[in-house]
Design a protein around this motif. Structure first.
Motif, PDB file in Angstrom:
ATOM      1  N   GLU A  19       4.289  -4.806  -8.554  1.00 19.57           N
ATOM      2  CA  GLU A  19       4.468  -4.776  -7.093  1.00 19.57           C
ATOM      3  C   GLU A  19       3.195  -4.407  -6.334  1.00 19.57           C
ATOM      4  N   LEU A  20       2.472  -3.392  -6.798  1.00 15.56           N
ATOM      5  CA  LEU A  20       1.266  -2.980  -6.080  1.00 15.56           C
ATOM      6  C   LEU A  20       0.120  -3.969  -6.264  1.00 15.56           C
ATOM      7  N   ASP A  21       0.129  -4.704  -7.376  1.00 12.72           N
ATOM      8  CA  ASP A  21      -0.884  -5.755  -7.564  1.00 12.72           C
ATOM      9  C   ASP A  21      -0.590  -6.947  -6.668  1.00 12.72           C
ATOM     10  N   ASN A  22       0.686  -7.294  -6.553  1.00 12.33           N
ATOM     11  CA  ASN A  22       1.076  -8.469  -5.772  1.00 12.33           C
ATOM     12  C   ASN A  22       1.139  -8.198  -4.270  1.00 12.33           C
ATOM     13  N   TYR A  23       1.391  -6.943  -3.901  1.00  9.28           N
ATOM     14  CA  TYR A  23       1.499  -6.577  -2.481  1.00  9.28           C
ATOM     15  C   TYR A  23       0.626  -5.343  -2.224  1.00  9.28           C
ATOM     16  N   PRO A  24      -0.694  -5.490  -2.351  1.00  9.30           N
ATOM     17  CA  PRO A  24      -1.574  -4.318  -2.271  1.00  9.30           C
ATOM     18  C   PRO A  24      -1.764  -3.747  -0.872  1.00  9.30           C
ATOM     19  N   LYS A  25      -1.711  -4.608   0.158  1.00  5.32           N
ATOM     20  CA  LYS A  25      -1.962  -4.164   1.529  1.00  5.32           C
ATOM     21  C   LYS A  25      -0.747  -4.432   2.407  1.00  5.32           C
ATOM     22  N   CYS A  26      -0.511  -3.542   3.344  1.00  5.44           N
ATOM     23  CA  CYS A  26       0.562  -3.752   4.314  1.00  5.44           C
ATOM     24  C   CYS A  26       0.152  -4.891   5.245  1.00  5.44           C
ATOM     25  N   PRO A  27       0.981  -5.924   5.390  1.00  6.18           N
ATOM     26  CA  PRO A  27       0.601  -7.063   6.238  1.00  6.18           C
ATOM     27  C   PRO A  27       0.642  -6.767   7.732  1.00  6.18           C
ATOM     28  N   TYR A  28       1.195  -5.621   8.127  1.00  9.99           N
ATOM     29  CA  TYR A  28       1.327  -5.306   9.540  1.00  9.99           C
ATOM     30  C   TYR A  28       0.235  -4.376  10.057  1.00  9.99           C
ATOM     31  N   CYS A  29      -0.306  -3.536   9.183  1.00 11.61           N
ATOM     32  CA  CYS A  29      -1.358  -2.615   9.629  1.00 11.61           C
ATOM     33  C   CYS A  29      -2.585  -2.648   8.729  1.00 11.61           C
ATOM     34  N   GLY A  30      -2.471  -3.261   7.556  1.00  9.48           N
ATOM     35  CA  GLY A  30      -3.600  -3.379   6.649  1.00  9.48           C
ATOM     36  C   GLY A  30      -3.819  -2.189   5.736  1.00  9.48           C
ATOM     37  N   MET A  31      -2.946  -1.205   5.788  1.00  7.79           N
ATOM     38  CA  MET A  31      -3.144  -0.006   4.975  1.00  7.79           C
ATOM     39  C   MET A  31      -2.897  -0.286   3.498  1.00  7.79           C
ATOM     40  N   ASP A  32      -3.605   0.460   2.652  1.00  5.42           N
ATOM     41  CA  ASP A  32      -3.501   0.328   1.207  1.00  5.42           C
ATOM     42  C   ASP A  32      -2.194   0.954   0.726  1.00  5.42           C
ATOM     43  N   ARG A  33      -1.343   0.160   0.084  1.00  5.76           N
ATOM     44  CA  ARG A  33      -0.022   0.649  -0.305  1.00  5.76           C
ATOM     45  C   ARG A  33      -0.090   1.582  -1.517  1.00  5.76           C
ATOM     46  N   LYS A  34      -1.094   1.404  -2.365  1.00  5.15           N
ATOM     47  CA  LYS A  34      -1.237   2.325  -3.503  1.00  5.15           C
ATOM     48  C   LYS A  34      -1.647   3.704  -3.008  1.00  5.15           C
ATOM     49  N   GLN A  35      -2.547   3.736  -2.037  1.00  7.82           N
ATOM     50  CA  GLN A  35      -2.965   5.013  -1.463  1.00  7.82           C
ATOM     51  C   GLN A  35      -1.782   5.721  -0.802  1.00  7.82           C
ATOM     52  N   HIS A  36      -0.882   4.948  -0.224  1.00  8.69           N
ATOM     53  CA  HIS A  36       0.280   5.512   0.469  1.00  8.69           C
ATOM     54  C   HIS A  36       1.558   5.214  -0.320  1.00  8.69           C
ATOM     55  N   SER A  70      16.682 -12.946   1.586  1.00  7.74           N
ATOM     56  CA  SER A  70      17.630 -13.795   0.866  1.00  7.74           C
ATOM     57  C   SER A  70      17.004 -15.075   0.322  1.00  7.74           C
ATOM     58  N   ASP A  71      15.860 -15.489   0.894  1.00  2.00           N
ATOM     59  CA  ASP A  71      15.158 -16.663   0.372  1.00  2.00           C
ATOM     60  C   ASP A  71      14.076 -16.280  -0.635  1.00  2.00           C
ATOM     61  N   ASP A  72      14.086 -15.017  -1.082  1.00  2.00           N
ATOM     62  CA  ASP A  72      13.165 -14.457  -2.070  1.00  2.00           C
ATOM     63  C   ASP A  72      11.747 -14.253  -1.537  1.00  2.00           C
ATOM     64  N   LEU A  73      11.512 -14.461  -0.237  1.00  2.00           N
ATOM     65  CA  LEU A  73      10.251 -14.014   0.338  1.00  2.00           C
ATOM     66  C   LEU A  73      10.299 -12.498   0.420  1.00  2.00           C
ATOM     67  N   ALA A  74       9.178 -11.853   0.145  1.00  2.00           N
ATOM     68  CA  ALA A  74       9.143 -10.393   0.111  1.00  2.00           C
ATOM     69  C   ALA A  74       8.023  -9.866   0.988  1.00  2.00           C
ATOM     70  N   ASP A  75       8.225  -8.681   1.532  1.00  2.00           N
ATOM     71  CA  ASP A  75       7.224  -7.969   2.321  1.00  2.00           C
ATOM     72  C   ASP A  75       7.036  -6.593   1.706  1.00  2.00           C
ATOM     73  N   GLY A  76       5.817  -6.264   1.360  1.00  2.24           N
ATOM     74  CA  GLY A  76       5.491  -4.922   0.905  1.00  2.24           C
ATOM     75  C   GLY A  76       4.784  -4.190   2.025  1.00  2.24           C
ATOM     76  N   THR A  77       5.360  -3.107   2.517  1.00  2.00           N
ATOM     77  CA  THR A  77       4.792  -2.380   3.654  1.00  2.00           C
ATOM     78  C   THR A  77       4.344  -0.983   3.238  1.00  2.00           C
ATOM     79  N   CYS A  78       3.556  -0.352   4.105  1.00  2.00           N
ATOM     80  CA  CYS A  78       3.036   0.982   3.815  1.00  2.00           C
ATOM     81  C   CYS A  78       4.033   2.076   4.145  1.00  2.00           C
ATOM     82  N   SER A  79       5.052   1.739   4.939  1.00  2.00           N
ATOM     83  CA  SER A  79       5.901   2.783   5.506  1.00  2.00           C
ATOM     84  C   SER A  79       7.190   2.193   6.061  1.00  2.00           C
ATOM     85  N   ILE A  80       8.108   3.068   6.415  1.00  2.00           N
ATOM     86  CA  ILE A  80       9.350   2.617   7.040  1.00  2.00           C
ATOM     87  C   ILE A  80       9.077   2.090   8.453  1.00  2.00           C
ATOM     88  N   HIS A  81       8.016   2.563   9.099  1.00  2.00           N
ATOM     89  CA  HIS A  81       7.628   2.039  10.413  1.00  2.00           C
ATOM     90  C   HIS A  81       7.322   0.543  10.306  1.00  2.00           C
TER      91      HIS A  81
END
Length: 201
Positions: free
Chosen positions: A51-68, A78-89
């Motif tokens: 997950e962290l390799d495939n979604y390393p940065k938050c697409p909304y703010c650019g923050m590093d997801r591993k750091q956070h 439902s269409d299997d598109l995924a979003d990895g974000t830095c936070s609940i915000h």
């Protein structure tokens, strides 16, 4: 948890982040309508894998997801598109702009985990501590998730806040969106001014 509730929250909050039908979105994919913010990664049936390799940065703010990693979140639609974000915000932003895309799974971290990277768990299995004096990413009102309700209570005794579930944490995210965005803009403007002063000096 009823997955439709997450979408209802994005509508009820009235943040005005999403509007129009799917057909309208498709016809204006690059002019700032919600279709512009469709997850850009390919469909992923198993988004937790690497997950962290495939979604390393938050697409909304650019923050590093591993750091956070202790605040990061992951949603699979439902269409299997995924979003990895830095936070609940930023998850709230994803749900808002993808209002025509129903979430199939949403995962959040175990804040109390002692592992190098906090594991992600389905949000319906998490307990949330809301408004504690523990710093959170992208929001003034913290919303930390715990795999154990007892661990959440221990942190509550030390740091205050109220206990709730994912739905309540999402509700508070939308209610605090205006204040959070204003603070984020202020922080970024201060950083820009500081950088300019350093360059001039």
């Amino acid at each position: 948890m009823d997955r439709r509730e997450a979408l209802k929250l994005s509508l009820l909050a009235g943040v005005g982040l999403a509007a129009g039908s799917a057909q309208a979105q498709q016809s204006c994919a690059t002019d700032g309508t919600p279709a512009q913010f469709t997850p850009k990664k390919a469909a992923d049936a198993r988004p937790l894998d690497k997950e962290l390799d495939n979604y390393p940065k938050c697409p909304y703010c650019g923050m590093d997801r591993k750091q956070h990693h202790r605040t990061r979140m992951l949603v699979q639609y439902s269409d299997d598109l995924a979003d990895g974000t830095c936070s609940i915000h930023c998850l709230a932003l994803s749900l808002g702009v993808n209002v025509d895309r129903e979430p199939k799974m949403i995962w959040g971290p175990d804040f109390a985990s002692a592992t190098e990277t906090s594991p992600l768990l389905p949000v319906e299995k998490l307990s949330y501590l809301i408004g504690a004096d523990i710093k959170h990413v992208m929001t003034k009102k913290s919303k930390h998730s715990f795999a154990s309700a007892d661990a959440a209570k221990v942190h509550q005794a030390r740091h205050g806040g109220t206990l709730g579930d994912f739905d309540e944490a999402m509700k508070q995210s939308y209610l605090g969106m205006a204040e959070d965005v204003a603070q984020i803009r202020k922080n970024r403007e201060e950083r820009r001014k500081k950088m300019m002063m350093q360059k001039q000096g």
